[in-house]
Write a protein that holds these residues in place. Structure first.
Motif, PDB file in Angstrom:
ATOM      1  N   PRO A  73       0.809  -1.228   0.000  1.00 29.55           N
ATOM      2  CA  PRO A  73       0.000   0.000   0.000  1.00 29.55           C
ATOM      3  C   PRO A  73       0.842   1.277   0.000  1.00 29.55           C
ATOM      4  CG  PRO A  73      -0.941  -1.605   1.494  1.00 29.55           C
ATOM      5  CD  PRO A  73       0.388  -2.158   1.057  1.00 29.55           C
ATOM      6  N   ARG A  74       1.955   1.287   0.738  1.00 33.47           N
ATOM      7  CA  ARG A  74       2.801   2.479   0.758  1.00 33.47           C
ATOM      8  C   ARG A  74       3.463   2.693  -0.596  1.00 33.47           C
ATOM      9  NH1 ARG A  74       6.203   3.040   6.270  1.00 33.47           N
ATOM     10  NH2 ARG A  74       6.671   5.022   5.242  1.00 33.47           N
ATOM     11  N   LEU A  75       3.891   1.603  -1.225  1.00 33.02           N
ATOM     12  CA  LEU A  75       4.493   1.716  -2.545  1.00 33.02           C
ATOM     13  C   LEU A  75       3.476   2.219  -3.559  1.00 33.02           C
ATOM     14  CD1 LEU A  75       6.917   1.224  -4.444  1.00 33.02           C
ATOM     15  CD2 LEU A  75       6.045  -1.094  -4.780  1.00 33.02           C
ATOM     16  N   ALA A  76       2.252   1.712  -3.490  1.00 32.00           N
ATOM     17  CA  ALA A  76       1.207   2.171  -4.405  1.00 32.00           C
ATOM     18  C   ALA A  76       0.960   3.666  -4.232  1.00 32.00           C
ATOM     19  CB  ALA A  76      -0.088   1.386  -4.161  1.00 32.00           C
ATOM     20  N   ALA A  77       0.945   4.132  -2.981  1.00 31.06           N
ATOM     21  CA  ALA A  77       0.722   5.562  -2.718  1.00 31.06           C
ATOM     22  C   ALA A  77       1.872   6.403  -3.252  1.00 31.06           C
ATOM     23  CB  ALA A  77       0.541   5.788  -1.218  1.00 31.06           C
ATOM     24  N   GLN A 105       1.648   6.583  -7.060  1.00 32.83           N
ATOM     25  CA  GLN A 105       0.617   7.530  -7.471  1.00 32.83           C
ATOM     26  C   GLN A 105       1.091   8.971  -7.278  1.00 32.83           C
ATOM     27  OE1 GLN A 105      -2.987   6.519  -5.367  1.00 32.83           O
ATOM     28  NE2 GLN A 105      -3.064   4.459  -6.254  1.00 32.83           N
ATOM     29  N   ARG A 106       1.856   9.209  -6.230  1.00 34.85           N
ATOM     30  CA  ARG A 106       2.386  10.550  -5.997  1.00 34.85           C
ATOM     31  C   ARG A 106       3.374  10.928  -7.093  1.00 34.85           C
ATOM     32  NH1 ARG A 106       1.439  15.549  -4.578  1.00 34.85           N
ATOM     33  NH2 ARG A 106       3.210  16.579  -3.550  1.00 34.85           N
ATOM     34  N   ILE A 107       4.208   9.969  -7.509  1.00 33.61           N
ATOM     35  CA  ILE A 107       5.149  10.223  -8.606  1.00 33.61           C
ATOM     36  C   ILE A 107       4.375  10.579  -9.873  1.00 33.61           C
ATOM     37  CG2 ILE A 107       6.870   9.168 -10.117  1.00 33.61           C
ATOM     38  CD1 ILE A 107       7.746   7.462  -7.722  1.00 33.61           C
ATOM     39  N   GLU A 108       3.322   9.835 -10.143  1.00 33.31           N
ATOM     40  CA  GLU A 108       2.493  10.117 -11.319  1.00 33.31           C
ATOM     41  C   GLU A 108       1.918  11.521 -11.257  1.00 33.31           C
ATOM     42  OE1 GLU A 108      -0.101   6.880 -13.080  1.00 33.31           O
ATOM     43  OE2 GLU A 108       0.143   6.132 -11.045  1.00 33.31           O
ATOM     44  N   THR A 109       1.447  11.913 -10.099  1.00 29.68           N
ATOM     45  CA  THR A 109       0.848  13.245  -9.948  1.00 29.68           C
ATOM     46  C   THR A 109       1.875  14.342 -10.171  1.00 29.68           C
ATOM     47  OG1 THR A 109      -0.781  12.409  -8.360  1.00 29.68           O
ATOM     48  CG2 THR A 109      -0.367  14.783  -8.353  1.00 29.68           C
ATOM     49  N   LEU A 110       3.050  14.205  -9.559  1.00 34.78           N
ATOM     50  CA  LEU A 110       4.107  15.205  -9.706  1.00 34.78           C
ATOM     51  C   LEU A 110       4.617  15.273 -11.136  1.00 34.78           C
ATOM     52  CD1 LEU A 110       6.144  14.600  -6.435  1.00 34.78           C
ATOM     53  CD2 LEU A 110       4.574  16.483  -6.938  1.00 34.78           C
ATOM     54  N   ALA A 111       4.555  14.154 -11.860  1.00 35.93           N
ATOM     55  CA  ALA A 111       4.993  14.133 -13.254  1.00 35.93           C
ATOM     56  C   ALA A 111       3.914  14.580 -14.222  1.00 35.93           C
ATOM     57  CB  ALA A 111       5.468  12.715 -13.617  1.00 35.93           C
ATOM     58  N   GLY A 112       2.752  14.941 -13.669  1.00 34.28           N
ATOM     59  CA  GLY A 112       1.645  15.398 -14.516  1.00 34.28           C
ATOM     60  C   GLY A 112       0.923  14.282 -15.242  1.00 34.28           C
ATOM     61  N   LEU A 113       1.051  13.064 -14.732  1.00 37.90           N
ATOM     62  CA  LEU A 113       0.413  11.910 -15.373  1.00 37.90           C
ATOM     63  C   LEU A 113      -0.883  11.509 -14.698  1.00 37.90           C
ATOM     64  CD1 LEU A 113       3.659   9.778 -15.736  1.00 37.90           C
ATOM     65  CD2 LEU A 113       2.565  11.173 -17.499  1.00 37.90           C
ATOM     66  N   ARG A 114      -1.167  12.102 -13.559  1.00 40.35           N
ATOM     67  CA  ARG A 114      -2.385  11.807 -12.805  1.00 40.35           C
ATOM     68  C   ARG A 114      -2.957  13.110 -12.277  1.00 40.35           C
ATOM     69  NH1 ARG A 114      -4.607   7.608  -9.404  1.00 40.35           N
ATOM     70  NH2 ARG A 114      -3.061   6.151 -10.230  1.00 40.35           N
ATOM     71  N   HIS A 115      -4.260  13.240 -12.328  1.00 36.55           N
ATOM     72  CA  HIS A 115      -4.923  14.488 -11.868  1.00 36.55           C
ATOM     73  C   HIS A 115      -5.893  14.182 -10.746  1.00 36.55           C
ATOM     74  CE1 HIS A 115      -3.238  16.467 -15.412  1.00 36.55           C
ATOM     75  NE2 HIS A 115      -3.710  15.474 -16.141  1.00 36.55           N
TER      76      HIS A 115
END
Length: 272
Positions: free
Chosen positions: A255-259, A262-272
Motif C-alpha cells: 500500500p505504501r508503494l502504491a501511494a 501515485q504521488r510520482i504520477e501526480t508530480l509528473a503530470g500523469l495523474r490528476h
C-alpha cells in the motif's frame, strides 16, 4: 537461428520476430546482444561466455568484440583474455539517464521510502524479458539487497516485472506471452499464472508481489505506470525475506508503494 536464453538472464534485444524485416540490420542487433550480455554482476566476460549468453557463433562474437574494442565500446583485459564495457559507452549511458525526467521526479520519494521501510527501492523499465534498473536507493543497513543502477532482474518472476506486465497494453502482453512460451517452455505455465495473478492484484490494490518467486531469499512489492511518451516504468520495494514477511508486504509495503507511485504520477503530470 539463435540459441534461446532463459527469461531470467536473456540479454538479447528481443527483436527476433523482426529477423525477416529488410529494414532490420542484423549485425547491429548482434552487437547490442553483446552489450546486453554484460551485467552489474558479470561485468567481465570472454568470447566463449558471450557466445553462450547470446547464442551467436564464437567466430562472430570474436569479430564483434574486436570491432567494438576498436570503437571504445568494449575494453580488453589482456591478463584475463576477457572484455568489459568500455568508457566510450559512459557519455551515452549518462545522456540516456539524464533524458529520463521521471528519475528526477521519483528520486526524492524513492529515497524517503527506502529510509522509512529499511528496504531497497528501485525504478526500472523493460529490456527484453528483463527489467533494467535506472534508479536505485538502498537503506542504511548491511543487509540491503546488492543491486544497483544497471542491474537486470527477470520480468516474469519479480514484483517489478509483474507490475510492468500488469500495466502493459494487451498487444504488448500478448507479445511477451509468446516470447516467454518460446524462451521458457517448461516454466511458462508457472510464469503465466504469476503474471495473471499480478494483473488482477495490480488492478485491485495498485501493486504486485513476489515472495521468493525469483529468489527465495527476496520478498518485494511492485507498482507501475505508463509515461506520456508511451513507455512504462515500474517501482519496487524489497528486502531479504527474513526482514519482509508476506503479511508485511500486503499490509504495509505494498500500500505504501502504491501511494508513492501515485504521488510520482501526480508530480509528473500523469495523474490528476
Amino acid at each position: 537461428m539463435r540459441k534461446r536464453q532463459s527469461a531470467a538472464s536473456e540479454p538479447t534485444s528481443g527483436l527476433e520476430e523482426d529477423e525477416e524485416d529488410r529494414q532490420f540490420i542484423q549485425v547491429l542487433a548482434r552487437a547490442m546482444d553483446i552489450l546486453r550480455a554484460f551485467t552489474a554482476e558479470d561485468s567481465v566476460l570472454g568470447n566463449q561466455e558471450l557466445a553462450e549468453r547470446t547464442g551467436l557463433p564464437k567466430a562472430t562474437v570474436s569479430r564483434l568484440t574486436y570491432t567494438m574494442t576498436k570503437l571504445g565500446q568494449l575494453s580488453y583485459l589482456p591478463r584475463f583474455a576477457k572484455y568489459q564495457l568500455g568508457l566510450g559507452l559512459v557519455p551515452l549511458g549518462q545522456l540516456a539517464l539524464d533524458n529520463l525526467a521521471i528519475r528526477q521526479v521519483a528520486a526524492p520519494l524513492m529515497r524517503h521510502l527506502a529510509e522509512e521501510t529499511n528496504a531497497s527501492v528501485s525504478l526500472g523499465s523493460r529490456d527484453g524479458l528483463s527489467m533494467l534498473y535506472i534508479e536505485h536507493f538502498s537503506p542504511r543497513t548491511a543487509v540491503a539487497l546488492q543491486l544497483r543502477i544497471g542491474s537486470r532482474v527477470p520480468l516474469g518472476l519479480t514484483a517489478m516485472g509483474r507490475a510492468y506486465y500488469a500495466v502493459a497494453t494487451d498487444a504488448e502482453r500478448a507479445a511477451l506471452d509468446a516470447r516467454f512460451a518460446l524462451a521458457e517452455p517448461e516454466r511458462w505455465p508457472m510464469i503465466q499464472q504469476g503474471l495473471q495473478e499480478a494483473r488482477e492484484m495490480h488492478a485491485a490494490l495498485g501493486f504486485t508481489i513476489s515472495v521468493g518467486d525469483w529468489n527465495r531469499t527476496v520478498h518485494a512489492a511492485g507498482a507501475a505506470f505508463a509515461l506520456s511518451t508511451g513507455g512504462i516504468v515500474a517501482v519496487n520495494c524489497g528486502a531479504p525475506a527474513f526482514m519482509l514477511s508476506r503479511e508485511r508486504i500486503l499490509q504495509e509495503i505494498g500500500p505504501r508503494l502504491a501511494a508513492v507511485t501515485q504521488r510520482i504520477e501526480t508530480l509528473a503530470g500523469l495523474r490528476h
